[in-house]
Write a protein that holds these residues in place. Sequence first.
Motif, PDB file in Angstrom:
ATOM      1  N   TYR A 161     -76.755  99.866 -81.561  1.00  0.00           N
ATOM      2  CA  TYR A 161     -77.742 100.108 -82.417  1.00  0.00           C
ATOM      3  C   TYR A 161     -79.045 100.459 -81.724  1.00  0.00           C
ATOM      4  CZ  TYR A 161     -74.995  98.265 -86.301  1.00  0.00           C
ATOM      5  OH  TYR A 161     -74.171  98.004 -87.384  1.00  0.00           O
ATOM      6  N   GLU A 162     -78.978  99.713 -80.545  1.00  0.00           N
ATOM      7  CA  GLU A 162     -80.146 100.211 -79.491  1.00  0.00           C
ATOM      8  C   GLU A 162     -80.084 101.548 -78.733  1.00  0.00           C
ATOM      9  OE1 GLU A 162     -81.957  96.871 -77.056  1.00  0.00           O
ATOM     10  OE2 GLU A 162     -80.747  95.327 -78.337  1.00  0.00           O
ATOM     11  N   TYR A 163     -78.577 101.579 -78.371  1.00  0.00           N
ATOM     12  CA  TYR A 163     -78.334 102.930 -77.728  1.00  0.00           C
ATOM     13  C   TYR A 163     -78.530 103.997 -78.592  1.00  0.00           C
ATOM     14  CZ  TYR A 163     -76.112  99.716 -74.291  1.00  0.00           C
ATOM     15  OH  TYR A 163     -75.879  98.794 -73.385  1.00  0.00           O
ATOM     16  N   ILE A 164     -78.111 103.846 -79.637  1.00  0.00           N
ATOM     17  CA  ILE A 164     -78.272 105.172 -80.720  1.00  0.00           C
ATOM     18  C   ILE A 164     -79.885 105.245 -80.860  1.00  0.00           C
ATOM     19  CG2 ILE A 164     -78.224 105.775 -83.335  1.00  0.00           C
ATOM     20  CD1 ILE A 164     -75.546 103.832 -83.395  1.00  0.00           C
ATOM     21  N   ALA A 165     -80.821 104.450 -80.936  1.00  0.00           N
ATOM     22  CA  ALA A 165     -82.256 104.539 -80.988  1.00  0.00           C
ATOM     23  C   ALA A 165     -82.727 105.186 -79.763  1.00  0.00           C
ATOM     24  CB  ALA A 165     -82.975 103.274 -81.391  1.00  0.00           C
ATOM     25  N   GLN A 166     -82.110 104.666 -78.775  1.00  0.00           N
ATOM     26  CA  GLN A 166     -82.655 105.381 -77.482  1.00  0.00           C
ATOM     27  C   GLN A 166     -82.275 106.737 -77.293  1.00  0.00           C
ATOM     28  OE1 GLN A 166     -81.369 102.479 -74.137  1.00  0.00           O
ATOM     29  NE2 GLN A 166     -82.138 100.836 -75.490  1.00  0.00           N
ATOM     30  N   SER A 167     -81.046 107.012 -77.881  1.00  0.00           N
ATOM     31  CA  SER A 167     -80.441 108.450 -77.735  1.00  0.00           C
ATOM     32  C   SER A 167     -81.268 109.390 -78.549  1.00  0.00           C
ATOM     33  CB  SER A 167     -79.130 108.619 -78.157  1.00  0.00           C
ATOM     34  OG  SER A 167     -78.747 108.179 -79.780  1.00  0.00           O
ATOM     35  N   LEU A 168     -81.930 108.817 -79.599  1.00  0.00           N
ATOM     36  CA  LEU A 168     -82.917 109.595 -80.509  1.00  0.00           C
ATOM     37  C   LEU A 168     -84.238 109.630 -79.844  1.00  0.00           C
ATOM     38  CD1 LEU A 168     -81.594 108.199 -84.062  1.00  0.00           C
ATOM     39  CD2 LEU A 168     -81.216 110.448 -82.879  1.00  0.00           C
ATOM     40  N   GLY A 169     -84.678 108.939 -78.715  1.00  0.00           N
ATOM     41  CA  GLY A 169     -85.870 109.151 -78.263  1.00  0.00           C
ATOM     42  C   GLY A 169     -86.859 107.785 -78.143  1.00  0.00           C
ATOM     43  N   ALA A 170     -86.054 106.875 -78.458  1.00  0.00           N
ATOM     44  CA  ALA A 170     -86.844 105.618 -78.457  1.00  0.00           C
ATOM     45  C   ALA A 170     -86.781 104.948 -77.061  1.00  0.00           C
ATOM     46  CB  ALA A 170     -86.285 104.657 -79.387  1.00  0.00           C
ATOM     47  N   GLY A 171     -87.558 104.490 -76.546  1.00  0.00           N
ATOM     48  CA  GLY A 171     -87.554 103.616 -75.310  1.00  0.00           C
ATOM     49  C   GLY A 171     -87.074 102.403 -75.575  1.00  0.00           C
ATOM     50  N   LYS A 172     -86.695 101.719 -74.449  1.00  0.00           N
ATOM     51  CA  LYS A 172     -85.824 100.320 -74.535  1.00  0.00           C
ATOM     52  C   LYS A 172     -86.923  99.162 -75.179  1.00  0.00           C
ATOM     53  CE  LYS A 172     -82.819 100.654 -70.443  1.00  0.00           C
ATOM     54  NZ  LYS A 172     -82.604 100.357 -69.200  1.00  0.00           N
ATOM     55  N   ILE A 173     -88.029  99.342 -74.799  1.00  0.00           N
ATOM     56  CA  ILE A 173     -89.057  98.239 -75.464  1.00  0.00           C
ATOM     57  C   ILE A 173     -89.155  98.562 -77.024  1.00  0.00           C
ATOM     58  CG2 ILE A 173     -91.410  97.185 -75.457  1.00  0.00           C
ATOM     59  CD1 ILE A 173     -91.486  97.858 -72.670  1.00  0.00           C
ATOM     60  N   SER A 175     -86.956 100.084 -78.817  1.00  0.00           N
ATOM     61  CA  SER A 175     -85.778  99.839 -79.604  1.00  0.00           C
ATOM     62  C   SER A 175     -85.448  98.609 -79.664  1.00  0.00           C
ATOM     63  CB  SER A 175     -84.627 100.615 -78.809  1.00  0.00           C
ATOM     64  OG  SER A 175     -84.418  99.840 -77.463  1.00  0.00           O
ATOM     65  N   PHE A 176     -86.014  97.749 -79.020  1.00  0.00           N
ATOM     66  CA  PHE A 176     -86.098  96.001 -79.147  1.00  0.00           C
ATOM     67  C   PHE A 176     -86.983  95.813 -80.309  1.00  0.00           C
ATOM     68  CE2 PHE A 176     -88.584  92.170 -78.245  1.00  0.00           C
ATOM     69  CZ  PHE A 176     -87.437  91.239 -78.322  1.00  0.00           C
ATOM     70  N   PHE A 177     -88.304  96.102 -80.444  1.00  0.00           N
ATOM     71  CA  PHE A 177     -88.971  95.957 -81.299  1.00  0.00           C
ATOM     72  C   PHE A 177     -88.765  96.461 -82.606  1.00  0.00           C
ATOM     73  CE2 PHE A 177     -91.905  94.654 -77.818  1.00  0.00           C
ATOM     74  CZ  PHE A 177     -92.499  93.426 -78.357  1.00  0.00           C
ATOM     75  N   LYS A 178     -88.086  97.696 -82.711  1.00  0.00           N
ATOM     76  CA  LYS A 178     -87.800  98.166 -84.073  1.00  0.00           C
ATOM     77  C   LYS A 178     -86.313  97.894 -84.598  1.00  0.00           C
ATOM     78  CE  LYS A 178     -91.243 101.893 -83.715  1.00  0.00           C
ATOM     79  NZ  LYS A 178     -91.419 103.353 -83.900  1.00  0.00           N
ATOM     80  N   ILE A 179     -85.638  97.915 -83.755  1.00  0.00           N
ATOM     81  CA  ILE A 179     -84.108  97.488 -83.987  1.00  0.00           C
ATOM     82  C   ILE A 179     -83.602  95.987 -84.020  1.00  0.00           C
ATOM     83  CG2 ILE A 179     -81.820  98.395 -83.596  1.00  0.00           C
ATOM     84  CD1 ILE A 179     -83.473 100.467 -84.462  1.00  0.00           C
ATOM     85  N   SER A 180     -83.468  95.526 -82.716  1.00  0.00           N
ATOM     86  CA  SER A 180     -82.920  94.191 -82.431  1.00  0.00           C
ATOM     87  C   SER A 180     -83.928  93.092 -83.020  1.00  0.00           C
ATOM     88  CB  SER A 180     -82.781  94.068 -81.154  1.00  0.00           C
ATOM     89  OG  SER A 180     -81.934  95.091 -80.306  1.00  0.00           O
ATOM     90  N   LEU A 181     -85.115  93.243 -82.883  1.00  0.00           N
ATOM     91  CA  LEU A 181     -86.155  92.057 -83.300  1.00  0.00           C
ATOM     92  C   LEU A 181     -85.968  91.985 -84.904  1.00  0.00           C
ATOM     93  CD1 LEU A 181     -88.039  90.060 -82.233  1.00  0.00           C
ATOM     94  CD2 LEU A 181     -89.825  91.620 -82.496  1.00  0.00           C
ATOM     95  N   PRO A 182     -86.221  93.158 -85.650  1.00  0.00           N
ATOM     96  CA  PRO A 182     -86.031  92.810 -87.200  1.00  0.00           C
ATOM     97  C   PRO A 182     -84.680  92.224 -87.549  1.00  0.00           C
ATOM     98  CG  PRO A 182     -86.997  94.983 -86.499  1.00  0.00           C
ATOM     99  CD  PRO A 182     -86.286  94.516 -85.452  1.00  0.00           C
ATOM    100  N   MET A 183     -83.584  92.824 -86.934  1.00  0.00           N
ATOM    101  CA  MET A 183     -82.143  92.396 -87.464  1.00  0.00           C
ATOM    102  C   MET A 183     -82.197  90.782 -86.951  1.00  0.00           C
ATOM    103  SD  MET A 183     -80.102  95.696 -86.043  1.00  0.00           S
ATOM    104  CE  MET A 183     -78.424  94.959 -86.735  1.00  0.00           C
ATOM    105  N   ALA A 184     -82.822  90.426 -85.819  1.00  0.00           N
ATOM    106  CA  ALA A 184     -82.740  88.781 -85.559  1.00  0.00           C
ATOM    107  C   ALA A 184     -83.626  88.082 -86.207  1.00  0.00           C
ATOM    108  CB  ALA A 184     -82.689  89.022 -84.246  1.00  0.00           C
ATOM    109  N   LYS A 185     -84.308  88.523 -86.963  1.00  0.00           N
ATOM    110  CA  LYS A 185     -85.565  87.817 -87.711  1.00  0.00           C
ATOM    111  C   LYS A 185     -85.299  86.491 -88.263  1.00  0.00           C
ATOM    112  CE  LYS A 185     -86.123  90.268 -92.000  1.00  0.00           C
ATOM    113  NZ  LYS A 185     -86.823  91.043 -92.680  1.00  0.00           N
ATOM    114  N   ASN A 186     -84.186  86.484 -89.002  1.00  0.00           N
ATOM    115  CA  ASN A 186     -83.935  85.510 -89.730  1.00  0.00           C
ATOM    116  C   ASN A 186     -83.397  84.089 -88.816  1.00  0.00           C
ATOM    117  OD1 ASN A 186     -84.038  86.237 -92.418  1.00  0.00           O
ATOM    118  ND2 ASN A 186     -82.259  87.455 -92.328  1.00  0.00           N
ATOM    119  N   GLY A 187     -82.448  84.606 -87.842  1.00  0.00           N
ATOM    120  CA  GLY A 187     -82.157  83.529 -86.770  1.00  0.00           C
ATOM    121  C   GLY A 187     -83.523  82.991 -85.878  1.00  0.00           C
TER     122      GLY A 187
END
Length: 265
Positions: A161-173, A175-187
Amino acid sequence: MRFINDSLKFSSMLLMSVFISMVLFVLISILGSVTPETLKMAIFSSEVQFAIQFSLMTATIATTLGLIIGVPAAYALARYDFRGKNLIDAMVEVPVVIPPLISGFALLVFFGNTIFGQAISEQLKGILFTPKGVIVAQFFVATPFIVRTSKSVFEKIDSKYEYIAQSLGAGKIESFFKISLPMAKNGILAGMFLAWARSIGEFGATMMVAGATKMKTETLPVAVFLNISLGNIDMALTIAFVFLMVALIILMTIRTIANYGSKYT
């Protein structure tokens, strides 16, 4: 086969009932010892009000610091391979494995007898036997809960999911804040509540680092200890009752977050 299944169900339920009965008896022993009069007296006591407010403040600060450090650390452990990773992963568990009293003693030695620790203490204008010491002790013992729960949930999130976001122009940071962090919020939230509960209930480490000074470093556990030492059993029981209410609220909150997350993942 059905007989075996029924026997397994009966034995497992029976053994579970033994432990649950023990928990209930412990809770009832405290709840039954608190009267409305003693509860009212404790709530309006300046000492208990200070202990409640101080515990909430220090636990919140310690948990916030734990989130700032623990979530990125969990992400690094979940996503990257590096030399010494297994050792670092194991060291995260150290504050959980060793007794809080030893944790507090180690912090006491670090800030009191080492050059680096003394330098940090001087920069913060004193840590030992101050309210700051309470926060440091709570942070030390509670942060592993944030790291562990966050690491577990990050490992379950596919990195594609992060790689897809990065391929669309998002940086690593980004993609972390917009993809991984929201998906991990419950944990992360579950780990945050566990860390907050661990902080607010911490006693051994805070006693060693900050002492047990009334109306200065008096958390709720310290208030229980001081009142027992002075023979104020009714007050100690009432403060313990407050602990139980806080614990139940935290546990129900964690369960609600977990159930809510499972419906949308």
